[in-house]
Design an enzyme around this catalytic site. Structure first.
Site, PDB file in Angstrom:
ATOM      1  N   ARG A 214       0.838  -1.214   0.000  1.00 31.68           N
ATOM      2  CA  ARG A 214       0.000   0.000   0.000  1.00 31.68           C
ATOM      3  C   ARG A 214       0.869   1.259   0.000  1.00 31.68           C
ATOM      4  O   ARG A 214       2.106   1.179   0.029  1.00 31.68           O
ATOM      5  CB  ARG A 214      -0.914   0.003   1.219  1.00 31.68           C
ATOM      6  CG  ARG A 214      -0.158   0.167   2.525  1.00 31.68           C
ATOM      7  CD  ARG A 214      -1.106   0.263   3.702  1.00 31.68           C
ATOM      8  NE  ARG A 214      -0.510   1.038   4.768  1.00 31.68           N
ATOM      9  CZ  ARG A 214      -0.979   1.080   6.008  1.00 31.68           C
ATOM     10  NH1 ARG A 214      -2.063   0.381   6.335  1.00 31.68           N
ATOM     11  NH2 ARG A 214      -0.395   1.829   6.915  1.00 31.68           N
ATOM     12  N   ALA A 286       9.639  -0.115   3.098  1.00 32.12           N
ATOM     13  CA  ALA A 286       8.836  -0.433   4.293  1.00 32.12           C
ATOM     14  C   ALA A 286       9.284   0.445   5.460  1.00 32.12           C
ATOM     15  O   ALA A 286      10.485   0.605   5.699  1.00 32.12           O
ATOM     16  CB  ALA A 286       8.987  -1.909   4.655  1.00 32.12           C
ATOM     17  N   GLY A 287       8.326   1.021   6.157  1.00 32.67           N
ATOM     18  CA  GLY A 287       8.687   1.871   7.282  1.00 32.67           C
ATOM     19  C   GLY A 287       7.511   2.005   8.232  1.00 32.67           C
ATOM     20  O   GLY A 287       6.357   1.838   7.823  1.00 32.67           O
ATOM     21  N   TYR A 350      11.977   7.688  15.112  1.00 36.09           N
ATOM     22  CA  TYR A 350      11.771   7.728  13.657  1.00 36.09           C
ATOM     23  C   TYR A 350      12.845   8.595  12.981  1.00 36.09           C
ATOM     24  O   TYR A 350      13.449   8.192  11.977  1.00 36.09           O
ATOM     25  CB  TYR A 350      10.372   8.288  13.383  1.00 36.09           C
ATOM     26  CG  TYR A 350       9.966   8.311  11.925  1.00 36.09           C
ATOM     27  CD1 TYR A 350       9.629   7.138  11.253  1.00 36.09           C
ATOM     28  CD2 TYR A 350       9.895   9.520  11.230  1.00 36.09           C
ATOM     29  CE1 TYR A 350       9.235   7.165   9.918  1.00 36.09           C
ATOM     30  CE2 TYR A 350       9.497   9.552   9.893  1.00 36.09           C
ATOM     31  CZ  TYR A 350       9.161   8.378   9.244  1.00 36.09           C
ATOM     32  OH  TYR A 350       8.775   8.408   7.926  1.00 36.09           O
ATOM     33  N   LYS A 354      15.607   7.554  10.205  1.00 36.94           N
ATOM     34  CA  LYS A 354      15.626   8.132   8.861  1.00 36.94           C
ATOM     35  C   LYS A 354      16.927   8.895   8.593  1.00 36.94           C
ATOM     36  O   LYS A 354      17.410   8.930   7.458  1.00 36.94           O
ATOM     37  CB  LYS A 354      14.403   9.027   8.655  1.00 36.94           C
ATOM     38  CG  LYS A 354      13.073   8.238   8.672  1.00 36.94           C
ATOM     39  CD  LYS A 354      13.036   7.194   7.575  1.00 36.94           C
ATOM     40  CE  LYS A 354      11.687   6.523   7.429  1.00 36.94           C
ATOM     41  NZ  LYS A 354      11.681   5.522   6.349  1.00 36.94           N
TER      42      LYS A 354
HETATM   43  P1  NAD Z   1       2.331   2.856   4.926  1.00 37.39           P
HETATM   44  O1  NAD Z   1       2.171   2.581   6.384  1.00 37.39           O
HETATM   45  O2  NAD Z   1       1.128   3.276   4.148  1.00 37.39           O
HETATM   46  O3  NAD Z   1       2.998   1.597   4.188  1.00 37.39           O
HETATM   47  C1  NAD Z   1       4.115   0.934   4.712  1.00 37.39           C
HETATM   48  C2  NAD Z   1       4.110  -0.501   4.216  1.00 37.39           C
HETATM   49  O4  NAD Z   1       5.249  -1.153   4.821  1.00 37.39           O
HETATM   50  C3  NAD Z   1       2.852  -1.271   4.658  1.00 37.39           C
HETATM   51  O5  NAD Z   1       2.329  -1.993   3.583  1.00 37.39           O
HETATM   52  C4  NAD Z   1       3.379  -2.158   5.763  1.00 37.39           C
HETATM   53  O6  NAD Z   1       2.650  -3.371   5.910  1.00 37.39           O
HETATM   54  C5  NAD Z   1       4.816  -2.406   5.311  1.00 37.39           C
HETATM   55  N1  NAD Z   1       5.652  -2.835   6.435  1.00 37.39           N
HETATM   56  C6  NAD Z   1       5.729  -2.257   7.658  1.00 37.39           C
HETATM   57  N2  NAD Z   1       6.530  -2.984   8.452  1.00 37.39           N
HETATM   58  C7  NAD Z   1       6.986  -4.023   7.726  1.00 37.39           C
HETATM   59  C8  NAD Z   1       7.829  -5.111   8.016  1.00 37.39           C
HETATM   60  N3  NAD Z   1       8.379  -5.283   9.225  1.00 37.39           N
HETATM   61  N4  NAD Z   1       8.081  -6.023   7.042  1.00 37.39           N
HETATM   62  C9  NAD Z   1       7.512  -5.881   5.805  1.00 37.39           C
HETATM   63  N5  NAD Z   1       6.703  -4.871   5.484  1.00 37.39           N
HETATM   64  C10 NAD Z   1       6.433  -3.941   6.441  1.00 37.39           C
HETATM   65  O7  NAD Z   1       3.482   3.977   4.838  1.00 37.39           O
HETATM   66  P2  NAD Z   1       3.820   5.013   3.681  1.00 37.39           P
HETATM   67  O8  NAD Z   1       3.272   6.333   4.080  1.00 37.39           O
HETATM   68  O9  NAD Z   1       3.499   4.464   2.354  1.00 37.39           O
HETATM   69  O10 NAD Z   1       5.399   5.113   3.857  1.00 37.39           O
HETATM   70  C11 NAD Z   1       6.326   4.390   3.064  1.00 37.39           C
HETATM   71  C12 NAD Z   1       7.732   4.862   3.425  1.00 37.39           C
HETATM   72  O11 NAD Z   1       7.826   6.273   3.215  1.00 37.39           O
HETATM   73  C13 NAD Z   1       8.109   4.619   4.880  1.00 37.39           C
HETATM   74  O12 NAD Z   1       9.483   4.268   4.945  1.00 37.39           O
HETATM   75  C14 NAD Z   1       7.865   5.963   5.524  1.00 37.39           C
HETATM   76  O13 NAD Z   1       8.621   6.131   6.688  1.00 37.39           O
HETATM   77  C15 NAD Z   1       8.305   6.891   4.413  1.00 37.39           C
HETATM   78  N6  NAD Z   1       7.764   8.255   4.513  1.00 37.39           N
HETATM   79  C16 NAD Z   1       6.426   8.508   4.374  1.00 37.39           C
HETATM   80  C17 NAD Z   1       5.977   9.833   4.458  1.00 37.39           C
HETATM   81  C18 NAD Z   1       4.531  10.209   4.289  1.00 37.39           C
HETATM   82  O14 NAD Z   1       4.213  11.399   4.321  1.00 37.39           O
HETATM   83  N7  NAD Z   1       3.615   9.273   4.085  1.00 37.39           N
HETATM   84  C19 NAD Z   1       6.881  10.863   4.694  1.00 37.39           C
HETATM   85  C20 NAD Z   1       8.224  10.550   4.826  1.00 37.39           C
HETATM   86  C21 NAD Z   1       8.651   9.254   4.729  1.00 37.39           C
END
Ligand code: NAD
Length: 443
Positions: A214, A286-287, A350, A354
């Protein structure tokens, strides 16, 4: 999630209020549609230095129309200025003389690129002049408006022929939410290891994407598949339904596991080796977040965030490199965050993880061989389930505190990942590019 404010300001009443009250005015950003040209419109090329003569040819190879004699009476989609010839601060006036008269001739969502020499590679007055380009370009990003962007591209001497994939990204709608960035090309490799078809640069390549079920990971999988890659999506077993649906749609493959499990690196390596004979692109997306102020931070919150965001990418990379499963000219791509640059209240865990991703890029970049590169994206405020869960006031502030006055979309992060992944981006190594609409925080 819809941005109601953005919808409102495009109504007649909204436009009136924006004009009279000086409110933020987010324009609808243009985004790349598969099959479209990279640039719709003309790019003007100017300046003096090592690149100016070959820039029209580089743009032509990308099917981008350019002119070397811009006329302020016409409209331009982009301006590229070669500033590598500026060897003294007094010559910086050339920036004003070139960009100034053309600033009113820009179309919406225009693209401005200044090309310079990395200051650390030159001395004296030239170093001063080249360093000055950064302040100029970052300010240009804040002035251009109407969805426009401005970037500084530092090109190492000898890497002039390696800028194609980067210019294709920076001049097209693929970089819709990237602005005010300083990008280095040629710090390690000086040549692109492969020339690629810009329409399907990843044809025949295998890409591993963690957290693909997702959000941002899903879009990364979609964009890499659009560019021709066979995508191997990884996610936790609880997300299996979404992961399987997506990878089936993309004609890819999947693996369900928790990337922090002790045996995860070995299982990923085994799967890539047996089913695909290795991998070309590894995206550590993944995060997780587990926010609490440090005074209330239990060890589980700390360790789980560091474990998923930083330790797992490091262990998986080590295993894939040790088993030589990353093909020549391979790509390792991390996902950092603006929080890792600016810090954030309640996010010591976090932000440490990062910032650690940025350290991971720094530590690895100079050690990789055979055209393998490592880079990271640092997203700002992106519309996902993660940000939709934020309280209204913080979400509104997050959305507006950037030069675009709006949030980015997951596809904006994905397009940046795809630029790093391009086989022609071998000279792009060790970069951390923010996908943040030039956010005011951590600037
Ligand atoms: P999200 O929570 O929508 O999706 C993260 C996906 O990672 C999920 O499908 C989850 O199941 C998977 N995941 C989590 N832990 C896992 C594990 N241990 N093993 C395998 N899969 C795992 O998050 P997102 O918003 O799509 O973020 C994606 C990345 O972007 C992350 O690294 C997040 O830190 C980074 N990020 C997001 C934003 C934002 O504004 N959304 C900003 C900065 C950084």
């Amino acid at each position: 999630m819809t941005d109601r404010y953005q919808d409102f300001v495009s109504s007649p009443l909204g436009r009136l209020l924006v004009k009279n009250l000086g409110l933020p005015n987010p324009v609808k950003l243009e985004r790349y549609a598969a099959g479209s040209p990279l640039v719709t419109g003309t790019v003007a090329v100017g300046g003096s230095g090592r690149l100016v003569d070959q820039l029209p040819g580089v743009l032509k190879a990308l099917d981008i129309e350019s002119t070397e004699a811009p006329d302020p009476a016409h409209r331009y989609k982009g301006l590229v200025f070669d500033a590598t010839g500026l060897t003294d601060p007094t010559q910086l006036v050339a920036l004003r003389n070139y960009f100034g008269p053309l600033m009113r001739s820009l179309e919406t969502c225009s693209r401005l690129v200044v090309v310079g020499t990395p200051p650390e590679q030159v001395k004296g007055a030239e170093r001063i002049a080249q360093r000055a380009l950064e302040g100029f370009t970052r300010s240009l990003g804040k002035e251009v408006g109407r969805g426009g962007t401005a970037q500084l591209l530092y090109v190492t001497e000898g890497a002039e022929s390696a800028v194609g994939s980067t210019l294709g990204f920076l001049l097209s709608p693929k970089s819709a939410y990237v602005s005010g960035q300083v990008i280095r090309v040629g710090t390690t490799a000086k040549e692109p290891a492969e020339t690629s078809d810009w329409q399907r640069p990843l044809a025949g390549k295998v890409a591993l994407v963690t957290g693909a079920a997702r959000g941002i990971g899903e879009q990364i999988a979609r964009v890499l598949a659009r560019d021709g890659a066979t995508v191997v999506g990884v996610d936790v077993p609880q997300a299996a339904d979404d992961l399987i649906r997506l990878t089936k749609e993309l004609d890819g493959d999947y693996l369900t596991l928790d990337i922090t499990a002790q045996d995860a690196p070995k299982r990923i390596a085994q799967h890539l080796s047996q089913a695909h004979g290795g991998v070309d692109v590894v995206v550590h997306n993944a995060g997780i977040t587990r926010d609490k102020k440090l005074a209330n931070m239990d060890e589980a919150r700390w360790s789980s965030v560091l474990g998923v965001n930083l330790v797992a990418p490091e262990r998986i990379t080590d295993e894939l490199l040790a088993q030589k499963l990353i093909h020549d000219n391979g790509r390792i791509i991390g996902v950092a965050s603006i929080a890792g640059i600016a810090g954030n209240l309640g996010q010591t865990n976090y932000a440490a993880s990062k910032a650690g991703v940025i350290g991971f890029v720094d530590a690895l970049a100079s050690t990789l061989k055979k055209g393998i590169t490592v880079n990271a994206v640092a997203p700002g405020f992106i519309e996902t389930k993660m940000t939709a869960a934020m309280p209204f006031a913080s979400r509104e502030v997050g959305r507006r505190l950037n030069a675009m006055s709006q949030a980015g979309l997951p596809v904006d992060v994905a397009e940046t990942v795809a630029w790093y992944a391009d086989p022609a981006s071998t000279a792009v190594n060790g970069n951390v590019v923010r996908v943040c609409g030039q956010m005011m925080l951590g600037a």
